[in-house]
Design a protein around this motif. Structure first.
Motif, PDB file in Angstrom:
ATOM      1  N   VAL A 133       0.856  -1.181   0.000  1.00 24.41           N
ATOM      2  CA  VAL A 133       0.000   0.000   0.000  1.00 24.41           C
ATOM      3  C   VAL A 133       0.894   1.233   0.000  1.00 24.41           C
ATOM      4  CG1 VAL A 133      -1.878   1.217   1.132  1.00 24.41           C
ATOM      5  CG2 VAL A 133      -1.734  -1.277   1.300  1.00 24.41           C
ATOM      6  N   GLY A 134       0.846   1.986  -1.078  1.00 25.95           N
ATOM      7  CA  GLY A 134       1.672   3.181  -1.198  1.00 25.95           C
ATOM      8  C   GLY A 134       2.715   3.011  -2.286  1.00 25.95           C
ATOM      9  N   ALA A 135       2.690   3.882  -3.290  1.00 25.89           N
ATOM     10  CA  ALA A 135       3.641   3.802  -4.408  1.00 25.89           C
ATOM     11  C   ALA A 135       4.664   4.918  -4.340  1.00 25.89           C
ATOM     12  CB  ALA A 135       2.898   3.837  -5.735  1.00 25.89           C
ATOM     13  N   GLY A 136       5.036   5.317  -3.120  1.00 28.00           N
ATOM     14  CA  GLY A 136       6.110   6.291  -2.946  1.00 28.00           C
ATOM     15  C   GLY A 136       7.459   5.585  -2.988  1.00 28.00           C
TER      16      GLY A 136
ATOM     17  N   ALA B 160       8.556  -3.132  -3.720  1.00 24.30           N
ATOM     18  CA  ALA B 160       8.063  -3.939  -4.838  1.00 24.30           C
ATOM     19  C   ALA B 160       9.221  -4.429  -5.705  1.00 24.30           C
ATOM     20  CB  ALA B 160       7.091  -3.117  -5.682  1.00 24.30           C
ATOM     21  N   LEU B 161      10.222  -3.549  -5.901  1.00 26.17           N
ATOM     22  CA  LEU B 161      11.382  -3.923  -6.708  1.00 26.17           C
ATOM     23  C   LEU B 161      12.190  -5.024  -6.039  1.00 26.17           C
ATOM     24  CD1 LEU B 161      12.806  -0.575  -8.091  1.00 26.17           C
ATOM     25  CD2 LEU B 161      11.975  -2.551  -9.386  1.00 26.17           C
ATOM     26  N   ALA B 162      12.429  -4.868  -4.736  1.00 28.43           N
ATOM     27  CA  ALA B 162      13.201  -5.879  -4.007  1.00 28.43           C
ATOM     28  C   ALA B 162      12.475  -7.223  -4.067  1.00 28.43           C
ATOM     29  CB  ALA B 162      13.412  -5.445  -2.557  1.00 28.43           C
ATOM     30  N   ALA B 163      11.155  -7.194  -3.903  1.00 27.61           N
ATOM     31  CA  ALA B 163      10.374  -8.433  -3.951  1.00 27.61           C
ATOM     32  C   ALA B 163      10.442  -9.031  -5.358  1.00 27.61           C
ATOM     33  CB  ALA B 163       8.930  -8.155  -3.547  1.00 27.61           C
ATOM     34  N   ALA B 164      10.319  -8.166  -6.379  1.00 23.40           N
ATOM     35  CA  ALA B 164      10.341  -8.647  -7.760  1.00 23.40           C
ATOM     36  C   ALA B 164      11.678  -9.302  -8.080  1.00 23.40           C
ATOM     37  CB  ALA B 164      10.070  -7.485  -8.721  1.00 23.40           C
ATOM     38  N   GLN B 165      12.765  -8.695  -7.576  1.00 18.26           N
ATOM     39  CA  GLN B 165      14.085  -9.263  -7.828  1.00 18.26           C
ATOM     40  C   GLN B 165      14.233 -10.637  -7.179  1.00 18.26           C
ATOM     41  OE1 GLN B 165      16.272  -5.854  -6.604  1.00 18.26           O
ATOM     42  NE2 GLN B 165      16.059  -4.893  -8.619  1.00 18.26           N
ATOM     43  N   ALA B 166      13.447 -10.869  -6.124  1.00 18.37           N
ATOM     44  CA  ALA B 166      13.468 -12.181  -5.471  1.00 18.37           C
ATOM     45  C   ALA B 166      12.450 -13.130  -6.114  1.00 18.37           C
ATOM     46  CB  ALA B 166      13.176 -12.014  -3.981  1.00 18.37           C
ATOM     47  N   GLY B 167      11.730 -12.626  -7.096  1.00 21.37           N
ATOM     48  CA  GLY B 167      10.775 -13.485  -7.791  1.00 21.37           C
ATOM     49  C   GLY B 167       9.350 -13.398  -7.287  1.00 21.37           C
ATOM     50  N   VAL B 168       9.062 -12.419  -6.438  1.00 20.30           N
ATOM     51  CA  VAL B 168       7.697 -12.263  -5.923  1.00 20.30           C
ATOM     52  C   VAL B 168       7.005 -11.131  -6.675  1.00 20.30           C
ATOM     53  CG1 VAL B 168       6.292 -11.640  -3.918  1.00 20.30           C
ATOM     54  CG2 VAL B 168       8.299 -13.105  -3.626  1.00 20.30           C
ATOM     55  N   ARG B 169       5.867 -11.429  -7.285  1.00 27.50           N
ATOM     56  CA  ARG B 169       5.099 -10.398  -7.979  1.00 27.50           C
ATOM     57  C   ARG B 169       4.221  -9.688  -6.959  1.00 27.50           C
ATOM     58  NH1 ARG B 169       3.717 -10.490 -13.479  1.00 27.50           N
ATOM     59  NH2 ARG B 169       2.286  -8.843 -12.913  1.00 27.50           N
ATOM     60  N   ALA B 170       4.471  -8.405  -6.793  1.00 28.05           N
ATOM     61  CA  ALA B 170       3.688  -7.646  -5.828  1.00 28.05           C
ATOM     62  C   ALA B 170       2.622  -6.841  -6.546  1.00 28.05           C
ATOM     63  CB  ALA B 170       4.597  -6.716  -5.043  1.00 28.05           C
TER      64      ALA B 170
ATOM     65  N   GLU C 101      12.570   1.300 -13.394  1.00 33.94           N
ATOM     66  CA  GLU C 101      12.877  -0.051 -12.918  1.00 33.94           C
ATOM     67  C   GLU C 101      11.594  -0.810 -12.584  1.00 33.94           C
ATOM     68  OE1 GLU C 101      15.692   0.271  -9.672  1.00 33.94           O
ATOM     69  OE2 GLU C 101      16.958   1.588 -10.883  1.00 33.94           O
ATOM     70  N   THR C 102      10.626  -0.089 -12.024  1.00 34.64           N
ATOM     71  CA  THR C 102       9.358  -0.727 -11.671  1.00 34.64           C
ATOM     72  C   THR C 102       8.674  -1.267 -12.925  1.00 34.64           C
ATOM     73  OG1 THR C 102       9.174   0.955  -9.968  1.00 34.64           O
ATOM     74  CG2 THR C 102       7.233  -0.374 -10.350  1.00 34.64           C
ATOM     75  N   LEU C 103       8.717  -0.454 -14.004  1.00 31.74           N
ATOM     76  CA  LEU C 103       8.109  -0.894 -15.261  1.00 31.74           C
ATOM     77  C   LEU C 103       8.860  -2.091 -15.840  1.00 31.74           C
ATOM     78  CD1 LEU C 103       7.257   2.499 -17.012  1.00 31.74           C
ATOM     79  CD2 LEU C 103       5.669   0.797 -16.078  1.00 31.74           C
ATOM     80  N   GLU C 104      10.200  -2.008 -15.779  1.00 34.04           N
ATOM     81  CA  GLU C 104      11.017  -3.105 -16.320  1.00 34.04           C
ATOM     82  C   GLU C 104      10.733  -4.418 -15.608  1.00 34.04           C
ATOM     83  OE1 GLU C 104      14.799  -0.319 -17.711  1.00 34.04           O
ATOM     84  OE2 GLU C 104      14.953  -1.556 -15.901  1.00 34.04           O
TER      85      GLU C 104
END
Lengths: 373, 161
Positions: free
Chosen positions: A9-12, A19-29, A71-74
């Motif tokens: 919750v919150g896109a600041g 979200a990026l750290a989670a994505a790099q670990a393979g978790v889609r947030a 990076e978020t888009l990528e």
């Protein structure tokens, strides 16, 4: 009902970094923000940031925001904008508004990165048009390119007050005064130096007594303070059409309360915050926090806290093994400690340690209770 | 009146009078232990050292510094200046983030660290570059005795304003 492994919750800066750290670990947030644009306050920050190279120091804040968005888009992170999350149940269900009405989302883990609200002062005339928070003035000049007024008095000399006063000068306004209740300027001397070189007068040990004007602000009456008490007969009038308040921020903890997170009061970080451990996890084991909700600091710190919470949540979801997660988290904590050092940062570091200690004590007590029961 | 410029600031980033007399040199007016170090990495000659702790004060090696001023445009605090006392008059450069920019040749009122007017001076150079990211570097020529006091200009004195 929508389901996701990780709801943020919150896109600041904190939420996107999580979200990026989670994505790099393979978790889609799934990231949800009530605003129409992502980035939180980053796109208002036209000044070059402090910090070290790893924190992109020397780069203007909005460019850091642009990089974060790229990076978020990528990483194909899903960001839902314009959806306010207004409900959070202890079992992990979130409710948000949407054009189709209330929407329910079930998440295994949740990261709250809701930020903070600006504080206000109450004084005679404080409801007159022309009285606003420093953040509001900053939004007007840097996002909407509109001057709030021609002649501004800034109340508060912390870094927010100093930076926004400087940006008001850059936008073409005059700054008639920076007012500080304490006997010394609160923010960095170098920020104050920019204003001083421009000839802006500082009034330390002063506060706003009242705003003068009938239909809008025409001036402000200051009064001298002795040990934070008003001294009679020391009123001083300064003509202005705008009064900005930069008198601190308060963490937005409402959703954490709804999720049953235990709170603790820590004035050095803005007031009441959710207790959290070294992994940014609250006393609700499925809820993490990052950024100003966990104590008011700066964007650079918020981004590191976001990475920490995102990494910890990914580990809890089984996407990272303990060893990898420990290594990543140690790196983040080391960088974060850099930002909380020195004469200004040490206080925040101590306050953060206090929160973690209180959280540990609470968890120990809860465990003891459980064993007795 | 002594011709030796008086220096109201002290610190590990302030160059000596002997060095200033030899030509342009950075003058780093950063006196609080804040977590910040981009100046260190900005210097191609490695003349600025913060050390292991990011909150350390920047130390200037005045023998390495050639006064190029790159650090000026990286410092988020706009706290670095360059001073050159090698000529008949002194030249002081400072970061400038306002529009309109002054232009070379402009006669301007030069001010001290508190914005107080000290002297009339001449803008001799205005540097801009994409690498500076909108922090211009303005150089003024002023009487030598004021080289360690002049740090800005009165924006309202820029001709045409």
């Amino acid at each position: 009902m929508k389901t996701t492994d990780l709801l943020i919750v919150g896109a600041g800066p904190a939420g996107l970094s999580a979200a990026l750290a989670a994505a790099q670990a393979g978790v889609r947030a799934l990231v949800i923000d009530e605003n129409q644009r992502p980035g939180g306050q980053l796109f208002k920050q036209i000044h070059k940031f402090f910090g070290s190279g790893v924190h992109k120091a020397g780069t203007r804040g909005f460019r850091i925001g642009e990089q974060l968005l790229k990076e978020t888009l990528e990483q194909n992170v899903e960001v839902q904008l314009g959806y306010p999350v207004y409900g959070l149940f202890p079992d992990g269900r979130a409710v948000c508004g949407s054009p189709e009405g209330a929407q329910e989302i079930r998440a295994k883990k949740i990261i709250l990165a809701t930020g903070a609200n600006e504080n206000n002062l109450c004084f005679e005339g404080s409801t007159l048009p022309g009285v606003m928070t420093a953040g509001a003035a900053q939004t007007m000049i840097n996002l909407h390119h509109v001057l709030p007024g021609q002649r501004v008095v800034m109340i508060g000399s912390g870094n927010v007050g100093l930076i926004v006063a400087y940006q008001l000068l850059q936008a073409g306004a005059q700054v008639a005064a920076v007012v500080e209740a304490a006997p010394a300027i609160g923010g960095y001397g170098v920020h104050a130096g920019k204003l001083r070189r421009a000839g802006v007068p500082f009034y330390v040990s002063h506060t706003v007594h009242r705003a003068i004007g009938t239909d809008s602000v025409e001036g402000v009456e200051l009064v001298k303070l002795d040990n934070f008490r008003k001294v009679d007969g020391t009123q001083l009038e300064i003509p202005c059409d705008t009064v900005c308040m930069a008198v601190g921020l308060t963490p937005m903890v409402e959703l954490a309360r709804l999720a049953g997170c235990e709170m603790t009061e820590i004035p050095a970080l803005g007031g009441v915050v959710p207790m959290h451990d070294e992994n940014m996890r609250t006393t609700n084991p499925d809820v993490y926090i990052a950024g100003d909700i966990s104590g008011v600091e700066e964007a650079s710190t918020a981004m590191e806290e976001g990475r920490l919470a995102g990494t910890a949540a990914a580990e809890a979801l089984g996407a990272l093994d303990a060893e990898t997660a420990a290594r990543l988290k140690d790196e983040i904590r080391r960088r974060m400690a850099l930002l909380r050092s020195g004469e200004f940062g040490a206080k925040r570091q101590a306050a953060k340690e206090t929160i973690v200690r209180r959280c540990e004590a609470f968890e120990a007590g809860r465990q003891e209770e459980g064993e007795r029961a | 009146m002594s011709m030796e410029p008086s220096c109201p600031v002290k610190g590990p980033g302030i160059p000596s009078a002997e060095r200033r007399a030899k030509g342009p040199v950075a003058c780093i007016e950063c006196f609080q232990h804040i977590p910040c170090n981009p100046c260190e990495a900005s210097c191609p000659r490695h003349a600025i050292t913060i050390g292991g702790e990011i909150t350390g004060l920047p130390h200037l090696d005045e023998t390495l510094c050639n006064g190029c001023g790159l650090c000026m445009t990286r410092c988020p605090g706009l706290a670095i200046f360059t001073v050159d006392e090698s000529g008949e008059n002194a030249r002081v450069s400072f970061p400038y983030e306002y529009v309109p920019l002054p232009q070379a040749g402009d006669a301007v009122t030069c001010t001290d660290r508190d914005g107080h007017p000290l002297t009339q001076g001449t803008v001799v150079r205005v540097r801009q570059s994409p690498a500076f990211d909108h922090t211009a570097v303005v150089t003024v020529e002023i009487p030598k005795a004021l080289s360690m006091q002049v740090r800005f200009i009165d924006r309202s004195s820029i001709p045409g304003r």
